[in-house]
Design an enzyme around this catalytic site. Structure first.
Site, PDB file in Angstrom:
ATOM      1  N   ARG A 219      68.673 -75.981   4.183  1.00  0.00           N
ATOM      2  CA  ARG A 219      69.380 -76.232   5.444  1.00  0.00           C
ATOM      3  C   ARG A 219      68.945 -77.572   6.024  1.00  0.00           C
ATOM      4  O   ARG A 219      67.776 -77.968   5.887  1.00  0.00           O
ATOM      5  CB  ARG A 219      69.031 -75.115   6.421  1.00  0.00           C
ATOM      6  CG  ARG A 219      69.760 -75.135   7.761  1.00  0.00           C
ATOM      7  CD  ARG A 219      71.189 -74.778   7.636  1.00  0.00           C
ATOM      8  NE  ARG A 219      71.791 -74.439   8.929  1.00  0.00           N
ATOM      9  CZ  ARG A 219      73.110 -74.363   9.123  1.00  0.00           C
ATOM     10  NH1 ARG A 219      73.959 -74.609   8.126  1.00  0.00           N
ATOM     11  NH2 ARG A 219      73.602 -74.034  10.294  1.00  0.00           N
TER      12      ARG A 219
ATOM     13  N   THR B 142      82.322 -75.617   4.323  1.00  0.00           N
ATOM     14  CA  THR B 142      81.433 -74.802   3.550  1.00  0.00           C
ATOM     15  C   THR B 142      82.138 -74.313   2.304  1.00  0.00           C
ATOM     16  O   THR B 142      83.348 -74.212   2.266  1.00  0.00           O
ATOM     17  CB  THR B 142      81.037 -73.582   4.407  1.00  0.00           C
ATOM     18  OG1 THR B 142      80.572 -74.072   5.627  1.00  0.00           O
ATOM     19  CG2 THR B 142      80.049 -72.684   3.729  1.00  0.00           C
TER      20      THR B 142
ATOM     21  N   SER C 235      72.500 -70.521  11.022  1.00  0.00           N
ATOM     22  CA  SER C 235      73.660 -70.534  10.130  1.00  0.00           C
ATOM     23  C   SER C 235      74.205 -69.122   9.951  1.00  0.00           C
ATOM     24  O   SER C 235      73.489 -68.142  10.133  1.00  0.00           O
ATOM     25  CB  SER C 235      73.223 -71.079   8.771  1.00  0.00           C
ATOM     26  OG  SER C 235      74.260 -70.939   7.821  1.00  0.00           O
ATOM     27  N   SER C 236      75.478 -69.052   9.563  1.00  0.00           N
ATOM     28  CA  SER C 236      76.073 -67.759   9.191  1.00  0.00           C
ATOM     29  C   SER C 236      76.192 -67.619   7.679  1.00  0.00           C
ATOM     30  O   SER C 236      76.685 -66.597   7.192  1.00  0.00           O
ATOM     31  CB  SER C 236      77.470 -67.635   9.802  1.00  0.00           C
ATOM     32  OG  SER C 236      77.401 -67.683  11.190  1.00  0.00           O
TER      33      SER C 236
ATOM     34  N   ASP D  65      75.749 -76.570  14.938  1.00  0.00           N
ATOM     35  CA  ASP D  65      75.378 -75.158  14.771  1.00  0.00           C
ATOM     36  C   ASP D  65      74.210 -74.769  15.682  1.00  0.00           C
ATOM     37  O   ASP D  65      73.880 -73.592  15.812  1.00  0.00           O
ATOM     38  CB  ASP D  65      75.025 -74.845  13.312  1.00  0.00           C
ATOM     39  CG  ASP D  65      76.273 -74.549  12.482  1.00  0.00           C
ATOM     40  OD1 ASP D  65      77.372 -74.504  13.051  1.00  0.00           O
ATOM     41  OD2 ASP D  65      76.144 -74.355  11.257  1.00  0.00           O
TER      42      ASP D  65
ATOM     43  N   THR E  46      77.313 -76.591   2.464  1.00  0.00           N
ATOM     44  CA  THR E  46      78.241 -77.029   3.512  1.00  0.00           C
ATOM     45  C   THR E  46      77.887 -78.376   4.115  1.00  0.00           C
ATOM     46  O   THR E  46      76.719 -78.758   4.154  1.00  0.00           O
ATOM     47  CB  THR E  46      78.272 -75.981   4.651  1.00  0.00           C
ATOM     48  OG1 THR E  46      79.296 -76.318   5.572  1.00  0.00           O
ATOM     49  CG2 THR E  46      76.956 -75.872   5.380  1.00  0.00           C
TER      50      THR E  46
END
Ligand code: DON
Length: 590
Positions: A118, A400, A471-472, A442, A418
């Site tokens: 990330r 993403t 994040s999802s 985000d 993403t």
């Protein structure tokens, strides 16, 4: 490990928020009914089978790069990374080395790894970065230099192949490099994204140089169109330099220098040192049980693993398959309410676990029972976040796209990657061809204000120096009797979580084959805003009955893009499926 907020302080801040709405976390709704019907699935088969291996992605050239990696003796990890690096060229409005990723790997030895690639906030980032920003862009957390976090995808890809693959990074870069050098035909999806993002993209000459060309008849500079060949020579050079010199060229060498200079000249705060300090993190996967299945998900700073597990734990309290047959309205109502409860917790509790405490109690069965007991069958819940057990003491250790890959040795990969929204922050570092992410959006960039995906959040997800935005992304691997049977993940912001849930529920509870499980119409609730999204293909009669329970229904043409692979021990077949909502491809060696 830095901990900026103690839990007590967080609770205090959010209680205050309920009255002052500084961090804007609230809900409200009200009541009733029942009915019968079924829902259809989208037409068209998106499935492929193989006895040897399988890879699935949104682009045939990227999937082919994965199959080629298998053919060269690579395993599922080599295939997944070659696919991801090719997507970074042919699908770079979704992902690329200017972005970030989460990689979940289950090795042939049965170990499960979670590589966190990330993005990190630049070291100079502060909580009020965006509120105080003097930017020429209307939304600086989404467009331009300030919108980007330090990219982590490349380092995570490199780590995955070095630790778990066979072919090495250079081999993984090869197909992407060729696609960048020789060009590839622009797809419908690609041309559409260029059209949508054009207005923001033209603000950056470096971006125009790569993605726009003079129209052959009018001479006016326009984005590439469907079927035209898009060559990206700068990106080809970037891939070649990484292939020759390794990731240091990107994180400690020429790329980082160039990026640092561009940032300085363009109102950014990211420096070459931020690149040098970027680190992937090896995290402990979220492991939970759903009925007889073992579910591995990605831990914070993803909210995906936690909330997929949490919703499944709630649903375990209901007889899902029976309810689907006998009372589909009740079935969809329960799923929507479980999603809502989970997203209320997401907004309050979740954040980067290296900065804030994320309670492990969120995925405890006892907590799920408590939440399930709140669900009323005839009306919708007015709900705020819950109080999971051990909230104060337990921690998680620390546009993403999704790639699924598996091989017959038992290596399985779920990789979601993403640049955030379409073409990320819309700029390319000139001379590199690299589209940079806008993942800073985000974070809770502006307290109380929804982000690009309509999400609001709390102080746990505030901006901070070096922190990773929540994040999802939900790369997920499911095992039965100790053997992997499903790898799945998706794109679509918060809808990722609910897409993955649908793939799991449809496949495991409703016994749909993976292609159908992915294609079936979806429903999505993310607590805020107070609306139940239904795909336009979702059954009208059930929609009416859900509305009668006072769900605030909103139709959405299409929600997210999901890829998955299953394995059937009886037939010995891998089945891969891409999402028929867009182009894609699933293939394995025959
Ligand atoms: O990490 C996240 O949750 C988002 N940045 C994902 C963005 C996304 O899925 C956009 N795709 N359609």
């Amino acid at each position: 490990m830095l901990k900026f907020y103690s839990l007590g302080l967080v609770v205090g801040v959010v209680c205050l928020a309920a009255t002052t709405s500084v961090w804007g976390l609230q809900t409200g709704v009200g009541p009733t009914t029942i009915l019968k019907s079924t829902t259809g699935v989208l037409p068209g088969s998106s499935e492929s089978t193989s006895r040897k291996n399988m890879v699935a992605s949104v682009h045939p050239l990227a999937t082919q790069a994965g199959v080629d990696a298998f053919a060269k003796g690579g395993n599922a990890i080599d295939a997944a990374i070659a696919t991801a690096l090719t997507l970074g060229v042919v699908d770079n409005f979704n992902s690329g080395i200017g972005g970030g990723c989460f990689i979940l790997i289950r090795t042939a030895k049965g170990e499960v790894y979670a590589i966190d690639g990330r993005e990190m906030a630049p070291s100079a980032a502060t909580q009020d970065l965006f509120q105080n920003a003097k930017s020429r862009f209307a939304n600086p957390s989404q467009t331009g230099a300030l919108a980007s976090g330090v990219p982590g995808a490349l380092q995570a890809y490199a780590q995955a192949v070095a630790e778990h693959g066979r072919l090495g990074l250079s081999a993984s870069l090869q197909k992407g490099m060729e696609a960048a050098e020789n060009g590839f035909p622009v797809t419908d999806a690609y041309a559409g994204k260029l059209r949508i993002a054009k207005k923001a993209m033209v603000q950056f000459p470096g971006t125009v140089k790569v993605f726009f060309r003079p129209d052959p008849t009018t001479g006016i500079v326009e984005p590439y169109r469907v079927g035209e060949i898009l060559k990206q020579s700068d990106l080809a050079t970037t891939y070649r330099m990484i292939s020759q010199k390794g990731t240091d060229w990107f994180y400690r060498g020429a790329f980082a220098e160039l990026a640092g200079q561009w940032m300085k000249a363009n109102g950014g705060i990211m420096t070459a040192t931020d690149f040098a300090n970027y680190k992937t993190v090896n995290r402990k996967p979220v492991r939970s049980k759903y009925r007889d299945f073992e579910i591995y998900g990605f831990p914070p700073p993803s909210s995906g693993g936690v909330h997929v597990a949490q919703v499944l734990n709630i649903l375990e309290q209901f007889k899902m398959a029976e309810m689907y047959q006998n009372d589909p309205v009740a079935f969809y109502h329960v799923v929507a309410e479980a999603m809502k409860l989970a997203f209320a917790d997401r907004a309050f509790w979740l954040g980067d676990p290296d900065y804030v405490e994320v309670p492990l109690g969120l995925i405890e069965k006892s907590y799920a029972k408590e939440l399930a007991s709140k669900i009323k069958m005839d009306s919708v819940l007015t709900t705020d976040h819950g109080m999971p057990p051990n909230a104060a003491t337990e921690f998680f250790e620390g546009h993403t796209t999704h790639v699924a890959a598996a091989d017959s040795e038992g290596n399985w990969v779920a990789l979601t990657t993403t640049v955030n929204t379409t073409f990320g922050a819309k700029y390319v570092i000139p001379g590199t061809g690299v589209v940079m992410n806008n993942q800073m959006d985000d974070f809770v960039a502006f307290p109380g204000k929804p982000n690009a995906f309509g999400l609001i959040g709390g102080e746990n997800n505030a901006v901070a120096s070096g922190k990773r935005p929540l994040s999802s992304m939900s790369p997920t691997i499911v095992l039965q009797d100790g053997k992997p049977i499903l790898t799945v993940g998706a794109a679509g912001g918060p809808k990722i979580i609910t897409e993955v849930l649908w793939a799991i529920i449809n496949h495991l509870d409703l016994e749909m084959p993976i292609g159908k499980a992915i294609a079936a119409p979806r429903l999505h609730h993310q607590w805020a805003p107070k609306q139940l999204l239904l795909e336009s293909s979702f059954d009208d009669e059930i929609a009416d009955q859900l509305a009668a329970k006072q769900h605030q229904i909103k139709r959405s043409r299409s929600m997210g893009i999901c890829q998955g692979i299953t394995f059937d021990a009886e037939t010995g077949l891998f089945t891969g499926a891409y999402d028929p909502r867009t182009t894609g491809s699933a293939a394995g060696e025959q």
